[in-house]
Structures are given as structure tokens and as C-alpha cells.
Design a protein around this motif. Structure first.
Motif, PDB file in Angstrom:
ATOM      1  N   ASP A 279      15.687   2.939  -4.656  1.00  0.00           N
ATOM      2  CA  ASP A 279      15.316   3.371  -3.226  1.00  0.00           C
ATOM      3  C   ASP A 279      13.756   3.102  -2.917  1.00  0.00           C
ATOM      4  O   ASP A 279      13.389   2.876  -1.807  1.00  0.00           O
ATOM      5  CB  ASP A 279      15.645   4.979  -3.269  1.00  0.00           C
ATOM      6  CG  ASP A 279      16.997   4.956  -2.932  1.00  0.00           C
ATOM      7  OD1 ASP A 279      17.791   4.104  -2.905  1.00  0.00           O
ATOM      8  OD2 ASP A 279      17.552   6.103  -3.163  1.00  0.00           O
ATOM      9  N   ALA A 280      12.951   3.322  -4.034  1.00  0.00           N
ATOM     10  CA  ALA A 280      11.563   2.940  -3.609  1.00  0.00           C
ATOM     11  C   ALA A 280      11.073   1.731  -3.567  1.00  0.00           C
ATOM     12  O   ALA A 280      10.068   1.137  -3.141  1.00  0.00           O
ATOM     13  CB  ALA A 280      10.584   3.743  -4.762  1.00  0.00           C
ATOM     14  N   MET A 281      11.957   0.753  -4.227  1.00  0.00           N
ATOM     15  CA  MET A 281      11.647  -0.958  -3.815  1.00  0.00           C
ATOM     16  C   MET A 281      11.449  -1.412  -2.528  1.00  0.00           C
ATOM     17  O   MET A 281      12.202  -0.864  -1.510  1.00  0.00           O
ATOM     18  CB  MET A 281      12.736  -1.443  -4.606  1.00  0.00           C
ATOM     19  CG  MET A 281      12.784  -1.669  -6.152  1.00  0.00           C
ATOM     20  SD  MET A 281      14.009  -2.665  -6.660  1.00  0.00           S
ATOM     21  CE  MET A 281      13.628  -2.728  -8.499  1.00  0.00           C
ATOM     22  N   THR A 282      10.605  -2.319  -2.459  1.00  0.00           N
ATOM     23  CA  THR A 282      10.683  -2.928  -1.031  1.00  0.00           C
ATOM     24  C   THR A 282      11.868  -3.853  -1.183  1.00  0.00           C
ATOM     25  O   THR A 282      12.161  -4.159  -2.195  1.00  0.00           O
ATOM     26  CB  THR A 282       9.261  -3.523  -1.033  1.00  0.00           C
ATOM     27  OG1 THR A 282       9.134  -4.813  -1.862  1.00  0.00           O
ATOM     28  CG2 THR A 282       8.220  -2.820  -0.918  1.00  0.00           C
ATOM     29  N   ASP A 283      11.952  -4.410   0.085  1.00  0.00           N
ATOM     30  CA  ASP A 283      13.114  -5.515   0.232  1.00  0.00           C
ATOM     31  C   ASP A 283      12.682  -6.680  -0.696  1.00  0.00           C
ATOM     32  O   ASP A 283      13.504  -7.271  -1.420  1.00  0.00           O
ATOM     33  CB  ASP A 283      13.365  -6.091   1.555  1.00  0.00           C
ATOM     34  CG  ASP A 283      13.972  -4.820   2.450  1.00  0.00           C
ATOM     35  OD1 ASP A 283      14.577  -3.789   1.811  1.00  0.00           O
ATOM     36  OD2 ASP A 283      13.785  -4.987   3.741  1.00  0.00           O
ATOM     37  N   GLU A 284      11.370  -6.986  -0.366  1.00  0.00           N
ATOM     38  CA  GLU A 284      10.955  -8.198  -1.232  1.00  0.00           C
ATOM     39  C   GLU A 284      10.999  -7.920  -2.914  1.00  0.00           C
ATOM     40  O   GLU A 284      11.609  -8.726  -3.597  1.00  0.00           O
ATOM     41  CB  GLU A 284       9.415  -8.501  -1.207  1.00  0.00           C
ATOM     42  CG  GLU A 284       9.452  -9.043   0.346  1.00  0.00           C
ATOM     43  CD  GLU A 284       9.148  -7.878   1.311  1.00  0.00           C
ATOM     44  OE1 GLU A 284       9.231  -6.765   1.099  1.00  0.00           O
ATOM     45  OE2 GLU A 284       9.663  -8.526   2.330  1.00  0.00           O
ATOM     46  N   GLU A 285      10.765  -6.674  -3.494  1.00  0.00           N
ATOM     47  CA  GLU A 285      11.124  -6.507  -4.813  1.00  0.00           C
ATOM     48  C   GLU A 285      12.665  -6.483  -5.221  1.00  0.00           C
ATOM     49  O   GLU A 285      12.783  -6.880  -6.258  1.00  0.00           O
ATOM     50  CB  GLU A 285      10.288  -4.997  -5.027  1.00  0.00           C
ATOM     51  CG  GLU A 285       8.875  -4.897  -4.960  1.00  0.00           C
ATOM     52  CD  GLU A 285       8.308  -3.712  -4.943  1.00  0.00           C
ATOM     53  OE1 GLU A 285       7.250  -3.328  -5.619  1.00  0.00           O
ATOM     54  OE2 GLU A 285       9.063  -2.702  -4.714  1.00  0.00           O
ATOM     55  N   ALA A 286      13.319  -5.733  -4.296  1.00  0.00           N
ATOM     56  CA  ALA A 286      14.540  -5.756  -4.717  1.00  0.00           C
ATOM     57  C   ALA A 286      15.450  -7.192  -4.752  1.00  0.00           C
ATOM     58  O   ALA A 286      16.157  -7.672  -5.521  1.00  0.00           O
ATOM     59  CB  ALA A 286      15.388  -5.125  -3.576  1.00  0.00           C
TER      60      ALA A 286
END
Length: 112
Positions: A17-24
Motif C-alpha cells: 500500500d505504501a508503494m508509489t504507482d511507479e514502484e509497483a
């Protein structure tokens, strides 16, 4: 996958949940066991028939949907399993069901 102690690892949903869209997206792209589909693979992939999406959204079984909207059960199953497709009038009817499922059902009850 099991760990050495025999337990199945648990997902760290707080971390996800803490990931940014880019990280995911970067994380998903780095998975060698599950590469993203190419455009060609996406186009060739079977699509879920719209009637099935509508029925599931209404949380109705095939039998309930068939009875509620007076669609023969065999026809509904054929549509959902891709053996046949709804014709234009049936597609229009399905759109009416999707937009106003309760009103459609009520109108059918009144005409009975």
C-alpha cells in the motif's frame, strides 16, 4: 512457496500500500515468472462476455438472472461461454439491464 520452517510467507500489504504507482509497476515488470502481456497477447486473450460481467455485478446466479430478465437459461449460458453472441437487440436489452437492473425487472413484472 514455503519457508524453511514450513510456513507460507505472508504478504506485507502495508508495504504494498505504501508503494508509489511507479514502484509497483517497476516491481511487477521485474518479476521473471510473470512478465506483462504484449499488445498482441492482450488482443488475442479471451474476453469475459459482457453479460457475465453484468450478472456478476448484480450478484445473481445464471438461473436467477435468467428468470429475473426472462432470458432462456441455455441462451445465457451460450453467451457467457462464448458459444454465441447476443444480437443487436439483445445487446441493447443487456445495456438497459446494466443501467437500471431494478427498473428493468420491475417493468417485466408489471407486464406479466
Amino acid at each position: 512457496m514455503t519457508m524453511q520452517d514450513g510456513k507460507t510467507p505472508q504478504s506485507d500489504w502495508a508495504r504494498v500500500d505504501a508503494m508509489t504507482d511507479e514502484e509497483a509497476e517497476a516491481n511487477a515488470l521485474s518479476d521473471p515468472d510473470n512478465p506483462p502481456m504484449t499488445g498482441e497477447q492482450l488482443r488475442a486473450a479471451p474476453r469475459m462476455p459482457q453479460v457475465k460481467v453484468i450478472r456478476r455485478a448484480l450478484r445473481l446466479t445464471q438461473e436467477e438472472f435468467s428468470a429475473r430478465y426472462r432470458i432462456p437459461l441455455g441462451t445465457l449460458r451460450d453467451w457467457e461461454q462464448g458459444r454465441s453472441e447476443p444480437d443487436q437487440p439483445a445487446k441493447a436489452y443487456l445495456k438497459v439491464i446494466a443501467v437500471d437492473p431494478d427498473g428493468t425487472a420491475a417493468a417485466l413484472r408489471k407486464s406479466a
